[in-house]
Design a protein around this motif. Structure first.
Motif, mmCIF file in Angstrom:
data_model
loop_
_atom_site.group_PDB
_atom_site.id
_atom_site.type_symbol
_atom_site.label_atom_id
_atom_site.label_comp_id
_atom_site.label_asym_id
_atom_site.label_seq_id
_atom_site.Cartn_x
_atom_site.Cartn_y
_atom_site.Cartn_z
ATOM 1 N N THR A 88 16.639 -16.466 5.978
ATOM 2 C CA THR A 88 17.301 -15.681 7.021
ATOM 3 C C THR A 88 16.280 -14.944 7.887
ATOM 4 O O THR A 88 16.380 -14.934 9.122
ATOM 5 N N MET A 89 15.290 -14.343 7.242
ATOM 6 C CA MET A 89 14.278 -13.595 7.990
ATOM 7 C C MET A 89 13.466 -14.508 8.896
ATOM 8 O O MET A 89 13.127 -14.138 10.030
ATOM 9 N N ALA A 90 13.167 -15.705 8.399
ATOM 10 C CA ALA A 90 12.419 -16.664 9.225
ATOM 11 C C ALA A 90 13.252 -17.116 10.416
ATOM 12 O O ALA A 90 12.756 -17.177 11.548
ATOM 13 N N GLU A 91 14.518 -17.426 10.175
ATOM 14 C CA GLU A 91 15.376 -17.927 11.257
ATOM 15 C C GLU A 91 15.666 -16.852 12.294
ATOM 16 O O GLU A 91 15.766 -17.149 13.490
ATOM 17 N N LYS A 92 15.812 -15.607 11.846
ATOM 18 C CA LYS A 92 16.105 -14.514 12.767
ATOM 19 C C LYS A 92 14.843 -13.861 13.331
ATOM 20 O O LYS A 92 14.929 -12.958 14.147
ATOM 21 N N HIS A 93 13.672 -14.316 12.866
ATOM 22 C CA HIS A 93 12.394 -13.759 13.307
ATOM 23 C C HIS A 93 12.317 -12.251 13.026
ATOM 24 O O HIS A 93 11.876 -11.458 13.858
ATOM 25 N N VAL A 94 12.763 -11.865 11.833
ATOM 26 C CA VAL A 94 12.622 -10.472 11.396
ATOM 27 C C VAL A 94 11.218 -10.297 10.835
ATOM 28 O O VAL A 94 10.851 -10.932 9.842
ATOM 29 N N MET A 95 10.428 -9.472 11.479
ATOM 30 C CA MET A 95 9.028 -9.313 11.093
ATOM 31 C C MET A 95 8.871 -8.308 9.959
ATOM 32 O O MET A 95 9.627 -7.350 9.855
ATOM 33 N N VAL A 96 7.851 -8.525 9.111
ATOM 34 C CA VAL A 96 7.534 -7.591 8.034
ATOM 35 C C VAL A 96 6.214 -6.906 8.345
ATOM 36 O O VAL A 96 5.208 -7.563 8.646
ATOM 37 N N GLU A 97 6.222 -5.573 8.287
ATOM 38 C CA GLU A 97 5.023 -4.764 8.470
ATOM 39 C C GLU A 97 4.355 -4.623 7.101
ATOM 40 O O GLU A 97 4.839 -3.914 6.231
ATOM 41 N N ILE A 98 3.245 -5.335 6.905
ATOM 42 C CA ILE A 98 2.579 -5.415 5.603
ATOM 43 C C ILE A 98 1.540 -4.294 5.481
ATOM 44 O O ILE A 98 0.648 -4.167 6.318
ATOM 45 N N ASN A 99 1.656 -3.509 4.413
ATOM 46 C CA ASN A 99 0.751 -2.376 4.175
ATOM 47 C C ASN A 99 0.114 -2.531 2.791
ATOM 48 O O ASN A 99 0.599 -1.959 1.805
ATOM 49 N N PRO A 139 7.642 -13.942 10.068
ATOM 50 C CA PRO A 139 6.564 -13.297 10.817
ATOM 51 C C PRO A 139 6.061 -12.036 10.116
ATOM 52 O O PRO A 139 6.863 -11.222 9.643
ATOM 53 N N VAL A 140 4.742 -11.896 10.014
ATOM 54 C CA VAL A 140 4.146 -10.728 9.373
ATOM 55 C C VAL A 140 3.005 -10.202 10.239
ATOM 56 O O VAL A 140 2.358 -10.940 10.979
ATOM 57 N N ALA A 141 2.761 -8.908 10.138
ATOM 58 C CA ALA A 141 1.607 -8.280 10.778
ATOM 59 C C ALA A 141 1.072 -7.223 9.830
ATOM 60 O O ALA A 141 1.831 -6.595 9.087
ATOM 61 N N LEU A 142 -0.219 -7.037 9.842
ATOM 62 C CA LEU A 142 -0.851 -6.033 8.995
ATOM 63 C C LEU A 142 -0.788 -4.668 9.668
ATOM 64 O O LEU A 142 -0.913 -4.557 10.886
ATOM 65 N N SER A 143 -0.594 -3.636 8.867
ATOM 66 C CA SER A 143 -0.560 -2.275 9.383
ATOM 67 C C SER A 143 -1.135 -1.322 8.347
ATOM 68 O O SER A 143 -1.384 -1.701 7.206
ATOM 69 N N THR A 144 -1.340 -0.069 8.743
ATOM 70 C CA THR A 144 -2.062 0.879 7.888
ATOM 71 C C THR A 144 -1.164 1.855 7.156
ATOM 72 O O THR A 144 -1.561 2.417 6.147
ATOM 73 N N ASP A 145 0.031 2.125 7.679
ATOM 74 C CA ASP A 145 0.966 3.083 7.109
ATOM 75 C C ASP A 145 0.456 4.515 7.318
ATOM 76 O O ASP A 145 0.890 5.197 8.233
#
Length: 533
Positions: A390-401, A427-433
């Motif tokens: 579902t997340m892939a199909e809806k392009h729900v991104m995850v903020e990875i910390n 979709p994922v992107a790196l972040s610092t929190d």
């Protein structure tokens, strides 16, 4: 069924980490075909491999200059280093409590001491207190012990360094933006809690309706009739003033402009989820109203909303579904307001097993979250395979910390779902929190991701592009296909993304979309970076 899910998860993770495992079936959602490599990209990829072989220090030097695009999950108060807070406390004539290792209000009578004693020429005893305060305000030197975990230390820091004058906010934004500029970042979405005292007062007067079925529409109207919108301009002015102070510090618009001036900053409206439901709803409504007015007036301020405070807290757990319904209702009234939610910042043992089953699901299904912060309990959610799809199909991104998840939750390495998200094409992107509390920066997170999960250079580029793709900047994306990064859309389709001389029609497209313009700039930075190899 559970055994089947666990088996699939293990196979995916082992496959990603390069272990011996059966091939993983291709997911339903496939990423766009990769665009052909340029000579510069191929050389940069080679240099990256060499740096990876040489070790973390060489890799750090390489990735320090690597264009990282955006940091989309960063709390302003947690991003500031303890040393800055101690300097500001001295300027504000704040006291320090040596026993509790926290700030305290004047007068600084014994046992309190003036924070000013910790600046300038200090005695060995003062230096010792200074060191203990830095440790108390962060994760530096922290070792978990019986009855006090990394989770406890992390969240305890905020009350210890709180209470400083708001006049420092512009300085704090400058600190975070300057650190970003030094790492070749171009965009920040800073989470900030603006004033909401009037909204909280009105909410308390109205109270929370009895019964399980809440008429959110009627409650919203009562709050608006009682003057909740009176605080909207206050909140907009709050970040506008801080932004102006930051630009003044950086001398933006002058020949002496600091590199940080080139870091674009927007804000995520923080809602404090540990409050009673009437307060949470009022603050959330105020947030939606504030963000919508910011969008309507073109103010460079709030672009989205998020819920903060520990997700495992009693109220956070007890009211989670109710809070997601609040956001879902307000989304129906203010559909243009962007939503990113902390969901799944949980680990086994932190809450009962059933508490791990639904947070990411409900953030997406009930609250319509476009981005998920953390998502660390993925494989404990009900039907995680379907959730990934579902997340892939809806392009729900995850903020990875990564560092935050290890420090707070004890989740790292093969126990972190990061590779599972990647393999499912979420979709994922790196972040610092909270980079100040964790004593890290975004480059540190890239180094960590690269070494622990054996990422390729192309994957790092995709992660950086994904951050810009899922930013809440206004305007349409540059790319023809969501999360594809293969070709530009419309008038820019025939252009080389990031080129110095786009066509006039392409310039027009970029001028009408801040997001597309920022994405074009990221591609320009990639070209400049790769030209050095």
């Amino acid at each position: 069924m559970r055994a089947s899910i666990r088996f699939t998860a293990v196979v995916v993770c082992l496959s990603w980490l390069g272990a011996s495992a059966q091939p993983v079936p291709a997911p339903a959602h496939k990423p766009a075909a990769r665009s052909p490599r340029s000579a510069g990209e191929a050389e940069a990829a080679r240099a990256y491999k060499e740096a990876l072989k040489a070790g973390p220090l060489a890799l750090r030097a390489f990735l320090q200059k690597f264009p990282k695009g955006a940091d989309l999950h960063v709390h302003l108060s947690g991003a500031v280093y303890a040393e800055t807070f101690l300097r500001d406390a001295a300027e504000d004539a704040i006291c320090v409590d040596p026993a509790a290792l926290r700030f305290a209000r004047p007068p600084c009578t014994a046992p309190l001491v003036p924070a000013a004693r910790l600046s300038g020429q200090v005695t060995p005893a003062d230096q010792d207190l200074y060191d203990h305060l830095v440790n108390s305000f962060s994760m530096r030197s922290f070792v978990p012990y019986a009855g006090f975990s990394g989770h406890d230390q992390f969240f305890a820091t905020f009350a210890k360094f709180g209470g400083l004058d708001k006049r420092h906010t512009g300085e704090w934004i400058d600190e975070v933006a300057s650190r970003a500029a030094d790492q070749n970042q171009q965009y920040l979405e800073l989470m900030e809690t603006p004033p909401f005292g009037h909204a909280a007062t009105v909410a308390k007067e109205i109270g929370w309706p009895a019964g399980e079925q809440v008429d959110f529409a009627a409650l919203r109207q009562k709050l608006l009739d009682q003057g909740l919108r009176d605080e909207v301009d206050v909140d907009i002015d709050d970040v506008r003033k801080s932004g102006a102070d930051r630009q003044s510090i950086e001398h933006c618009g002058t020949p002496q402009a600091a590199p940080a001036c080139h870091v674009e900053v927007r804000y995520i409206y923080q809602v404090l989820r540990a409050n009673p439901p009437e307060t949470v709803f009022a603050q959330t409504l105020l947030g939606f109203e504030t963000i919508q007015k910011s969008m309507d007036t073109g103010a460079d301020g709030f672009v989205g909303i998020n819920f903060v405070q520990p997700e495992d807290g009693y109220v956070s757990m007890h009211d989670y579904t109710l809070q997601m319904k609040m956001v879902g209702y307000l989304h129906s009234v203010y559909p243009r307001v962007h939503i990113s939610l902390h969901a799944g910042e949980l680990a086994p043992g932190l809450v009962p097993p059933n508490g791990l089953r639904f947070h990411i699901h409900q953030a997406i299904e009930l609250a319509h979250a476009e981005r998920i912060g953390h998502g660390a309990d993925l494989m404990y959610e009900r039907d995680p395979d379907e959730l990934l799809k579902t997340m892939a199909e809806k392009h729900v991104m995850v903020e990875i910390n990564l560092s935050s998840n290890e420090g707070i939750l004890g989740i790292s390495g093969e126990n972190h779902p990061f590779p599972l998200y990647l393999n499912a094409h979420v979709p994922v992107a790196l972040s610092t929190d909270d980079e100040g509390v964790s004593r890290i920066d975004l480059t540190h997170e890239y180094v960590r991701a690269a070494t622990e999960y054996h990422l390729t250079y192309q994957q790092l580029k995709t992660i950086a592009r994904t951050g810009m793709e899922h930013s809440f900047l206004p305007g349409e994306t540059l790319w023809a296909e969501a999360d594809g990064f293969r070709a530009a859309r419309g008038a820019c389709r025939a252009q080389m993304p990031g080129s110095d001389k786009p066509s006039e029609p392409c310039k027009s497209l970029l001028a009408h979309s801040e997001k597309a313009s920022a994405q074009w700039e990221l591609e320009r930075r990639f070209r400049a970076f790769e030209a050095h190899f």
